[in-house]
Write an enzyme that holds these catalytic residues in place. Structure first.
Site: not given
Length: 371
Positions: A21, A68, A136, A197, A257, A279, A319, A322, A332
């Site tokens: 994944y 990586g 993995r 993701l 974040c 990232d 939102c 909410c 995110c």
């Protein structure tokens, strides 16, 4: 800038595993150059100098290494990097190091270095053995749980500060209790669970490992039951997402974040010196500059960066109405769909409806303890 946080890719997308994944393998497949190779000493020196130049007096510079697989760059790279930091660091700047690793390269030499230089190590462990070994895998397609367990034993032997990171796939989400219990048995009390993701260019929910909103909502509820039970019984285990929600309920800032309601808490520096805002977006269209040719402030103030930050702070109209907006914060940016709504919105609403009274209880207790 008081705090400068850099996420460094010393070996770009290179890795000694083939996790089924892997989001960064997908990101690198969607740019012109898949791998930038191993970071040169010149580039490392340039980013160190740029980081210290951007930090205020008495500020903190955080160097976090990810991939990586960052250890592919070799231990000598890290020794040289730390030596350059010591040589270039102004006396009034503080430094911290972190390493996110799959653990395959760790031996006594590595763990001694990590301890000596006070690295915080994040070790990737996907819950229990069968689940981990399914996703993995190494270059031969073989599971890696046993080797990760040996790496963790070394980290514990050398008393390296360690947390465990679990990627929540659809299969993992079906077993929150087993996942939590298995990770606790490893003897680490700092856990992270991040939703996997889907590939960038594919319709969401179609991958064999995809996590649906229903599964994720149920997973959060099941995981929270275990976490809250331990907390109530005096056996606290940190789960970063729940810790963030408790802090937000106390009126304090979150640590990520995604839980803070906006992008911009760090920059990514790829192996060739390219600077990116996140990232999840180390893509050609989001490149902010080259660390050898621009300052951190110039990267931050670039039109591309400002566009990215503006997008990261947008929220759909729903939102505002909410009941959970002050805790959810919209999540995110990578989880948003084409309409700008978080694809896990239903999952978070389900979770908060289920867990909010207990989150508030934990927040009140901690607030009283901090008086």
């Amino acid at each position: 800038m008081k705090n400068v946080n850099l996420l460094i890719k010393p070996a770009s997308s290179l890795c000694n595993l083939r996790c089924r994944y892997c989001f960064y393998a997908d990101v690198s497949d969607n740019r012109e150059v898949k791998s930038m190779g191993v970071m040169s000493r010149e580039t490392a020196g340039a980013l160190i100098k740029a980081a210290f130049a951007a930090a205020d007096e008495h500020g903190t510079v955080s160097f976090a290494f990810q991939g990586g697989e960052p250890t592919v760059a070799g231990l000598d790279f890290f020794r040289d990097f730390v030596a350059m930091v010591s040589a270039f660091r102004p006396l009034d700047r503080q430094v911290s190091y972190a390493l996110q690793t799959n653990g395959m390269a760790l031996n006594e030499e590595w763990t001694h270095f990590l301890k000596e230089n006070q690295f915080l190590v994040g070790l990737s462990v996907d819950g229990y053995r069968e689940l981990h070994d399914h996703y993995r895998v190494d270059t031969k397609g073989e599971g890696t749980y046993g080797r990760v367990a040996k790496a963790l034993a070394l980290l514990q032997k050398f008393e390296v500060e360690t947390n465990l990171l679990c990627v929540v796939t659809g299969q993992c989400a079906k077993h929150p209790q087993k996942t939590y219990a298995s990770m606790k048995k490893l003897g680490v009390r700092y856990l992270q669970f991040i939703p996997c993701l889907d590939p960038l260019e594919e319709q969401r929910g179609r991958a064999v490992y995809s996590l649906t909103p229903k599964l994720y909502g149920d997973f959060l509820c099941g995981l929270f039951d275990q976490w809250y039970r331990d907390w109530a019984e005096g056996h606290y285990t940190s789960v970063r997402l729940f810790d963030d929600y408790v802090h937000l309920a106390m009126g304090e800032p979150a640590s990520t974040c995604a839980a803070s309601g906006g992008c911009g808490s760090y920059f990514v520096v790829e192996a060739d010196g390219g600077v990116y805002p996140c990232d999840f977006y180390v893509l050609d269209e989001w490149k902010l500059g080259e660390i050898k040719h621009c300052t951190v402030e110039q990267a931050l103030n670039s039109p591309t960066s400002q566009m990215f930050l503006a997008q990261g702070h947008k929220r759909p109209a729903e939102c505002a109405a909410c009941a959970y907006r002050l805790l959810c914060r919209g999540g995110c940016k990578r989880d948003w769909d084409a309409s700008g709504s978080n694809r896990f919105c239903a999952a978070y609403k389900h979770f908060f409806a289920y867990a909010l009274p207990r989150l508030q209880t934990a927040a009140r207790f901690l607030a009283q303890q901090n008086r």
